[in-house]
Motif scaffolding. Structure first.
Motif, short mmCIF file in Angstrom:
data_model
loop_
_atom_site.label_atom_id
_atom_site.label_comp_id
_atom_site.label_asym_id
_atom_site.label_seq_id
_atom_site.Cartn_x
_atom_site.Cartn_y
_atom_site.Cartn_z
N PRO A 91 0.85 -1.25 0.08
CA PRO A 91 -0.03 -0.03 0.06
C PRO A 91 0.83 1.25 0.08
O PRO A 91 0.40 2.16 -0.71
CB PRO A 91 -0.80 -0.06 1.40
CG PRO A 91 -0.84 -1.58 1.42
CD PRO A 91 0.43 -2.03 1.16
N GLY A 92 1.91 1.13 0.44
CA GLY A 92 2.77 2.42 0.61
C GLY A 92 3.48 2.61 -0.72
O GLY A 92 3.54 3.86 -1.20
N ASP A 93 3.74 1.51 -1.43
CA ASP A 93 4.40 1.78 -2.78
C ASP A 93 3.21 2.28 -3.67
O ASP A 93 3.46 3.27 -4.28
CB ASP A 93 4.54 0.46 -3.49
CG ASP A 93 5.74 -0.22 -3.06
OD1 ASP A 93 6.68 0.28 -2.12
OD2 ASP A 93 5.83 -1.58 -2.79
N ILE A 94 2.08 1.93 -3.44
CA ILE A 94 0.98 2.24 -4.38
C ILE A 94 0.81 3.77 -3.89
O ILE A 94 0.55 4.69 -4.59
CB ILE A 94 -0.35 1.63 -3.90
CG1 ILE A 94 -0.19 0.55 -4.67
CG2 ILE A 94 -1.63 2.26 -4.57
CD1 ILE A 94 -1.25 -0.69 -4.23
N ALA A 95 0.57 4.30 -2.71
CA ALA A 95 0.43 5.72 -2.00
C ALA A 95 1.70 6.56 -2.75
O ALA A 95 1.32 7.63 -3.22
CB ALA A 95 0.26 5.80 -0.70
N ASP A 96 2.93 5.95 -2.84
CA ASP A 96 4.03 6.84 -3.23
C ASP A 96 3.71 7.15 -4.69
O ASP A 96 4.04 8.18 -5.23
CB ASP A 96 5.40 6.27 -2.92
CG ASP A 96 5.73 6.13 -1.56
OD1 ASP A 96 5.14 6.87 -0.73
OD2 ASP A 96 6.69 5.57 -0.97
N THR A 97 3.51 5.98 -5.56
CA THR A 97 3.32 6.33 -6.90
C THR A 97 2.17 7.06 -7.31
O THR A 97 1.96 8.09 -8.01
CB THR A 97 2.98 4.94 -7.62
OG1 THR A 97 4.12 3.99 -7.21
CG2 THR A 97 2.65 4.91 -9.10
N GLN A 152 -0.73 0.93 5.37
CA GLN A 152 0.27 0.55 5.85
C GLN A 152 0.39 -0.10 7.36
O GLN A 152 1.02 -0.84 7.80
CB GLN A 152 1.44 1.65 5.65
CG GLN A 152 1.81 1.58 4.10
CD GLN A 152 2.96 2.76 4.05
OE1 GLN A 152 4.00 2.30 3.78
NE2 GLN A 152 2.59 4.13 4.15
N ASP A 153 -0.77 0.93 8.07
CA ASP A 153 -0.83 0.50 9.57
C ASP A 153 -1.68 -0.71 9.95
O ASP A 153 -1.80 -0.96 11.19
CB ASP A 153 -1.03 1.54 10.26
CG ASP A 153 -0.24 2.86 10.24
OD1 ASP A 153 0.97 2.63 10.07
OD2 ASP A 153 -0.61 4.13 9.95
#
Length: 85
Positions: A17-23, A48-49
């Protein structure tokens, strides 16, 4: 015409989910959906949490706003860009 994939390109592992949020956070959305886009990105960031091995750690109510925003973004992308679904 081939359209670029909206999915993050991650080789060798599953996108988090963090990768998706960053992208998604690096994309400048159209003004018409900017607020919903930011809400959706925040939802992915907050995922992520979540401990996915513990069903009790996910509270749907905490993500309701992001879910609704996501629906509006998908609708916009489908209607205006022909992508989504």
């Amino acid at each position: 015409n081939a359209r670029p994939s909206p999915r993050p390109r991650v080789i060798g592992r599953i996108a988090t989910p963090g990768d998706i949020a960053d992208t998604m956070g690096s994309i400048e959305p159209p003004a018409e959906i900017a607020e919903d886009w930011d809400t959706m990105v925040d939802g992915f960031d907050r995922l992520q949490d979540v401990d996915f091995s513990d069903p009790e750690s996910f509270n749907e109510e905490e993500f309701a706003e992001a879910d609704e925003a996501s629906g509006r973004v998908v609708e916009y992308l489908d209607e205006e860009c022909g992508i989504g679904g």
